[in-house]
Design a protein around this motif. Structure first.
Motif, PDB file in Angstrom:
ATOM      1  N   GLY A 264       2.226   4.447  -1.307  1.00 16.92           N
ATOM      2  CA  GLY A 264       1.837   5.425  -2.322  1.00 16.92           C
ATOM      3  C   GLY A 264       0.440   5.147  -2.842  1.00 16.92           C
ATOM      4  O   GLY A 264      -0.234   4.199  -2.412  1.00 16.92           O
ATOM      5  N   LEU A 265      -0.015   5.999  -3.757  1.00 16.15           N
ATOM      6  CA  LEU A 265      -1.343   5.802  -4.331  1.00 16.15           C
ATOM      7  C   LEU A 265      -1.412   4.457  -5.066  1.00 16.15           C
ATOM      8  O   LEU A 265      -0.395   3.982  -5.586  1.00 16.15           O
ATOM      9  CB  LEU A 265      -1.660   6.940  -5.311  1.00 16.15           C
ATOM     10  CG  LEU A 265      -1.894   8.311  -4.678  1.00 16.15           C
ATOM     11  CD1 LEU A 265      -2.018   9.387  -5.758  1.00 16.15           C
ATOM     12  CD2 LEU A 265      -3.142   8.306  -3.800  1.00 16.15           C
ATOM     13  N   PRO A 266      -2.587   3.855  -5.114  1.00 14.04           N
ATOM     14  CA  PRO A 266      -2.742   2.548  -5.780  1.00 14.04           C
ATOM     15  C   PRO A 266      -2.757   2.707  -7.302  1.00 14.04           C
ATOM     16  O   PRO A 266      -3.769   2.467  -7.961  1.00 14.04           O
ATOM     17  CB  PRO A 266      -4.078   2.042  -5.235  1.00 14.04           C
ATOM     18  CG  PRO A 266      -4.849   3.278  -4.909  1.00 14.04           C
ATOM     19  CD  PRO A 266      -3.835   4.309  -4.487  1.00 14.04           C
ATOM     20  N   LEU A 267      -1.622   3.092  -7.848  1.00 13.64           N
ATOM     21  CA  LEU A 267      -1.560   3.414  -9.276  1.00 13.64           C
ATOM     22  C   LEU A 267      -1.747   2.183 -10.154  1.00 13.64           C
ATOM     23  O   LEU A 267      -2.293   2.280 -11.249  1.00 13.64           O
ATOM     24  CB  LEU A 267      -0.228   4.090  -9.603  1.00 13.64           C
ATOM     25  CG  LEU A 267      -0.027   5.446  -8.924  1.00 13.64           C
ATOM     26  CD1 LEU A 267       1.312   6.046  -9.328  1.00 13.64           C
ATOM     27  CD2 LEU A 267      -1.152   6.401  -9.292  1.00 13.64           C
TER      28      LEU A 267
ATOM     29  N   ALA B  95       1.440  10.155   3.375  1.00 13.60           N
ATOM     30  CA  ALA B  95       1.317   9.134   2.304  1.00 13.60           C
ATOM     31  C   ALA B  95       2.365   9.217   1.194  1.00 13.60           C
ATOM     32  O   ALA B  95       2.919   8.216   0.792  1.00 13.60           O
ATOM     33  CB  ALA B  95      -0.074   9.127   1.693  1.00 13.60           C
TER      34      ALA B  95
ATOM     35  N   PRO C  73     -11.171   3.570 -13.051  1.00 11.39           N
ATOM     36  CA  PRO C  73     -11.511   2.876 -11.788  1.00 11.39           C
ATOM     37  C   PRO C  73     -11.246   3.774 -10.581  1.00 11.39           C
ATOM     38  O   PRO C  73     -10.358   3.510  -9.780  1.00 11.39           O
ATOM     39  CB  PRO C  73     -10.585   1.655 -11.824  1.00 11.39           C
ATOM     40  CG  PRO C  73      -9.415   2.091 -12.635  1.00 11.39           C
ATOM     41  CD  PRO C  73      -9.939   3.060 -13.661  1.00 11.39           C
TER      42      PRO C  73
ATOM     43  N   VAL D 218       0.823  -1.217   0.000  1.00  9.53           N
ATOM     44  CA  VAL D 218       0.000   0.000   0.000  1.00  9.53           C
ATOM     45  C   VAL D 218       0.858   1.269   0.000  1.00  9.53           C
ATOM     46  O   VAL D 218       0.406   2.330   0.425  1.00  9.53           O
ATOM     47  CB  VAL D 218      -0.999   0.023   1.182  1.00  9.53           C
ATOM     48  CG1 VAL D 218      -1.960  -1.162   1.087  1.00  9.53           C
ATOM     49  CG2 VAL D 218      -0.281   0.018   2.530  1.00  9.53           C
TER      50      VAL D 218
ATOM     51  N   LYS E  53      -3.783  -0.151  -9.696  1.00  8.59           N
ATOM     52  CA  LYS E  53      -5.239  -0.292  -9.838  1.00  8.59           C
ATOM     53  C   LYS E  53      -5.815   0.768 -10.775  1.00  8.59           C
ATOM     54  O   LYS E  53      -6.782   0.515 -11.486  1.00  8.59           O
ATOM     55  CB  LYS E  53      -5.910  -0.170  -8.473  1.00  8.59           C
ATOM     56  CG  LYS E  53      -5.577  -1.285  -7.505  1.00  8.59           C
ATOM     57  CD  LYS E  53      -6.289  -2.566  -7.854  1.00  8.59           C
ATOM     58  CE  LYS E  53      -6.127  -3.611  -6.765  1.00  8.59           C
ATOM     59  NZ  LYS E  53      -6.544  -4.939  -7.226  1.00  8.59           N
ATOM     60  N   LEU E  54      -5.220   1.971 -10.761  1.00  9.41           N
ATOM     61  CA  LEU E  54      -5.742   3.047 -11.618  1.00  9.41           C
ATOM     62  C   LEU E  54      -5.577   2.697 -13.092  1.00  9.41           C
ATOM     63  O   LEU E  54      -6.428   3.022 -13.922  1.00  9.41           O
ATOM     64  CB  LEU E  54      -5.021   4.360 -11.309  1.00  9.41           C
ATOM     65  CG  LEU E  54      -5.415   5.553 -12.191  1.00  9.41           C
ATOM     66  CD1 LEU E  54      -6.893   5.910 -12.031  1.00  9.41           C
ATOM     67  CD2 LEU E  54      -4.541   6.772 -11.881  1.00  9.41           C
TER      68      LEU E  54
ATOM     69  N   ASN F 123       2.434  10.135  -8.354  1.00  5.55           N
ATOM     70  CA  ASN F 123       1.563  10.354  -7.195  1.00  5.55           C
ATOM     71  C   ASN F 123       1.252  11.847  -7.054  1.00  5.55           C
ATOM     72  O   ASN F 123       0.106  12.242  -6.860  1.00  5.55           O
ATOM     73  CB  ASN F 123       2.245   9.875  -5.911  1.00  5.55           C
ATOM     74  CG  ASN F 123       2.131   8.374  -5.669  1.00  5.55           C
ATOM     75  OD1 ASN F 123       1.281   7.930  -4.933  1.00  5.55           O
ATOM     76  ND2 ASN F 123       2.981   7.592  -6.313  1.00  5.55           N
TER      77      ASN F 123
ATOM     78  N   THR G 293       5.377  -0.851   3.311  1.00  6.11           N
ATOM     79  CA  THR G 293       4.095  -1.008   3.993  1.00  6.11           C
ATOM     80  C   THR G 293       3.157  -1.902   3.198  1.00  6.11           C
ATOM     81  O   THR G 293       2.840  -1.624   2.038  1.00  6.11           O
ATOM     82  CB  THR G 293       3.417   0.350   4.299  1.00  6.11           C
ATOM     83  OG1 THR G 293       2.130   0.102   4.883  1.00  6.11           O
ATOM     84  CG2 THR G 293       3.290   1.228   3.069  1.00  6.11           C
TER      85      THR G 293
ATOM     86  N   LEU H  63       9.828   6.138   1.108  1.00  9.06           N
ATOM     87  CA  LEU H  63       8.942   5.822  -0.013  1.00  9.06           C
ATOM     88  C   LEU H  63       9.651   5.919  -1.364  1.00  9.06           C
ATOM     89  O   LEU H  63       9.522   5.023  -2.205  1.00  9.06           O
ATOM     90  CB  LEU H  63       7.700   6.733   0.006  1.00  9.06           C
ATOM     91  CG  LEU H  63       6.684   6.447  -1.106  1.00  9.06           C
ATOM     92  CD1 LEU H  63       6.099   5.039  -0.983  1.00  9.06           C
ATOM     93  CD2 LEU H  63       5.557   7.479  -1.095  1.00  9.06           C
TER      94      LEU H  63
END
Lengths: 464, 464
Positions: free
Chosen positions: A197-200, B463, B199, A195, A202-203, B445, B420, B433
């Motif tokens: 950073g952003l769930p890129l 984040a 999505p 998880v 999935k994007l 991001n 993470t 990160l």
């Protein structure tokens, strides 16, 4: 060397430079050879003529193509196996079609239970490679033998096993993506949970080639599926069949729960001569992959639920080969109906309780517009494929088919549903998207698009 | 009425206007009452002092708070139950903390098999409401009794059953989100499959409150889980225990596959006095929820695999209550270790084959830095929680603990892993990160953040 003069493109990009860079085996500009890259399986009548087709061999080839496109403001249409059903890969006049058909590599990592695939690898080839290691890649579009993983990722493809095993996005752990400026990023990897950073990842899954071009996919695999038991039930009414679907889903988690209506049954029977009941209003094909004994018990319960809901006949088999014949029949539904005319392919879905209302509403539209609509459905997910059949030589009928096409989507939206459950919006369904998701969410789509592709060169006109 | 003068905020926003709009029961500015909203469970030492805490009752309250923040360029820190382990909800000086603790509604739709939840609903409450209808919401963080669905969505939380049943994002069908300008959008809905547009639902799950504030969640439910059989195995070495994990995962799909090392076993035993083997180097807690008989067979095979890999003792039970005691012991690992000192909580994950190298490498770091690191892990996912124990009064030890904290993350990154797996980056892991995802992906991001929150008011500093 061929030049861009053969196209009707408004953009005069020096394509000869890209030919010089990648070779004329990779960059094809000859109209005879580019012709077949104009359409996907949706046969979009508005498909344009590409400036060139780039038959990429590698991420580097894709990068070179996108850099060229970015430099000269040329639209890029990414293309997998061309099996798309919504016109997401229709060519645009003057575009570069970037085909991944030559990028077919598959590496199975049995320890990590992952597959690293190039986008042109066929879904069936990934399944086969996984099976060699006792592993399984579940997502199974009916077209799995002719559709590629890249296209599956682009549309977040579903299939028949999704009712229990989920859709493509549930199995994508990582992506290599060429962005709109030709740079390449790696997202995710062989990590089951991540998880950071952003769930890129999935994007990008389901973005229909509008945010980047996927050149490598890390897929999660699971242990091989147990041989399923199969149940086939026929019904005298749509209402009873869809009520049975709800009753089954309320209690159980079958590994397949498919539906065919009478026009579909008849088309499949005409093609296969396997002895289907062509008088039935609807047929369900259901599987359980619970352990033997338990699968039989589950089929027994499903059988009772079907009977309670008026099934005229119930057939069960614990022979996987016998069961597979019915699954093949179901998978052949689109080709079978296609033999009866030209198709407008729908992919509407609704919340499960609305399934009966949707299916009966589609039958109403069929009657009102006087066009055949054969309905095949991943019923357990509430996802239906109404296939509108028409003769393009009959202008009036073609017009009525087009009207029905829109009416079916509008009906799904009214029922709280979607215009596309697994095929993508492509170019053919864009007119209905705002009605479903609203102008505000559509604007959010455009903000993300602008952030990642400010020039708007990646698959313009598709998806949103 | 309290004013902003009590804070050290650089921003002088007229908070009295928001108090007047929503009432002083909703907008709390009294320092005594806002104090507890400064920290989540990570106890971030850099946590600031909020201008006010908005204890929202509704989407409209959240919208009012965000509109106020946008108008006055006030940072907003969204907050669920405050159980976050990475400082994602640490307050910032002069911020508005938007707490969803009062938004606890849950509606189960048994026909559609969905739950519509407000973000403050506890994970355990959703599970209980689903169970009342014979349904199950699988994701189960160890903290499920004290963590909220909103926080679960913000971090894409995992848990113990994820090895078979997946993580939060796999169950999120729809979201209502208040965006950075205070507008509200509805994404997705009660549709199992829906690929219309980008999505976006998936983009928001795991975005740690940086793109919007979730005010409603539509969750997918599945039929209730079968009572699991449980197997507990102890090992004399970390190497044998992690090798057993790999052997099990290679062949089977257990519904739980958890790991505790010796420091964890000892801390749990100290707390529970349940008779765990405190001499063991490691213990696995494994469950199978296959149908009865098959679960026993699966446990038998797992038992053999454990024995082959050197297990010193294997205990199996098909009594769910007896098994649950070991699961509770496992869930209590963090609180148990917390009794022995202050914790730095890690959440590193690696590709499964690297699990042994990671766990042994962490033991090396523990020795080199001379600090206790208790390792508990969702071993079947390659996701570990090294708990670094230190005494904050011992400056030297605290410094060594901090060094170990970074070294564990760097080790995971070197092994192709993540900093993470399920807790989120929050504020405490940001420094690592870029090492994991790269500057290019980090920039992606930021581009998406800028597109959706151009003022940068939503959870700034968290984040990414």
């Amino acid at each position: 060397m061929t030049t861009a003069t053969q196209t009707t493109a408004p953009i005069q990009a020096p394509i000869e430079r890209l030919v010089a860079e990648l070779g004329d085996d990779v960059v094809v500009t000859d109209a005879d050879r580019t012709e077949k890259y104009r359409w996907d399986r949706a046969h979009d009548p508005s498909a344009g003529t590409p400036l060139a087709v780039v038959r990429a061999r590698s991420t580097a080839d894709v990068q070179a193509a996108v850099r060229f496109a970015a430099a000269h403001a040329v639209p890029v249409v990414p293309r997998g196996a061309g099996s798309g059903l919504s016109g997401g890969s229709s060519a645009i006049d003057g575009c570069l079609v970037v085909s991944t058909e030559r990028m077919t590599g598959i590496e199975i990592d049995a320890v990590t239970q992952t597959a690293v695939c190039q986008p042109g690898a066929m879904n069936a080839a990934v399944k086969a490679a996984a099976a060699d290691e006792g592993l399984w890649y579940p997502p199974d579009p009916s077209s799995y033998e002719i559709c590629s993983i890249g296209g599956n990722v682009a549309t977040n493809a579903g299939g028949l096993c999704c009712v229990k095993y989920g859709v493509t996005t549930d199995y994508v752990l990582g992506l290599t993506v060429v962005l709109a400026d030709g740079s390449v990023v790696r997202l995710g990897g062989k990590r089951i949970k991540d998880v950071a950073g952003l769930p890129l990842t999935k994007l990008f899954v389901g973005s229909e080639g509008t945010l980047g071009i996927v050149t490598e996919v890390v897929l999660r695999l699971i242990p091989v599926q147990r041989p399923p038991a199969t149940l086939v039930a026929t019904f005298a009414s749509l209402e009873e069949a869809t009520a049975a679907v709800l009753a089954i889903r309320r209690q159980l988690r079958p590994s397949m729960l498919e539906f065919m209506d009478q026009p579909t049954i008849r088309a499949v029977e005409d093609m296969t001569r396997m002895g289907l009941d062509t008088e039935a209003a609807a047929m369900l094909v259901i599987q359980s992959d619970e352990p033997a004994g338990h699968a039989a018990a589950e089929c027994q319960l499903i059988s009772e639920l079907c009977t309670t809901h008026g099934a005229t006949e119930v057939f069960t088999s614990d022979d996987p080969d016998e069961g597979e014949q019915f699954v093949v029949a179901r998978r052949n539904a689109i080709p079978a109906v296609e033999r009866t005319g030209t198709l407008l392919l729908e992919d509407v879905g609704v919340p499960l309780p609305q399934l009966g209302t949707l299916v009966e509403g589609i039958a109403d539209i069929s009657r009102q517009r006087d066009v055949t609509i054969a309905v095949v459905a991943h019923a357990g997910d509430g996802n239906t494929h109404p296939l509108i059949v028409f003769d393009p030589a009959d202008a009036d009928q073609a017009e009525r088919a087009q009207q029905a096409y829109g009416e079916v989507m509008s009906l799904a939206i009214r029922l709280g549903g979607t215009i596309t459950g697994e095929h993508g919006v492509g170019r053919l369904k864009k007119g209905w998207l705002a009605d479903q998701i609203g102008d505000d969410v559509l604007a959010l789509n455009h903000r993300i698009k602008a952030a990642l592709d400010p020039q708007g060169i990646l698959n313009p006109g598709a998806a949103y």
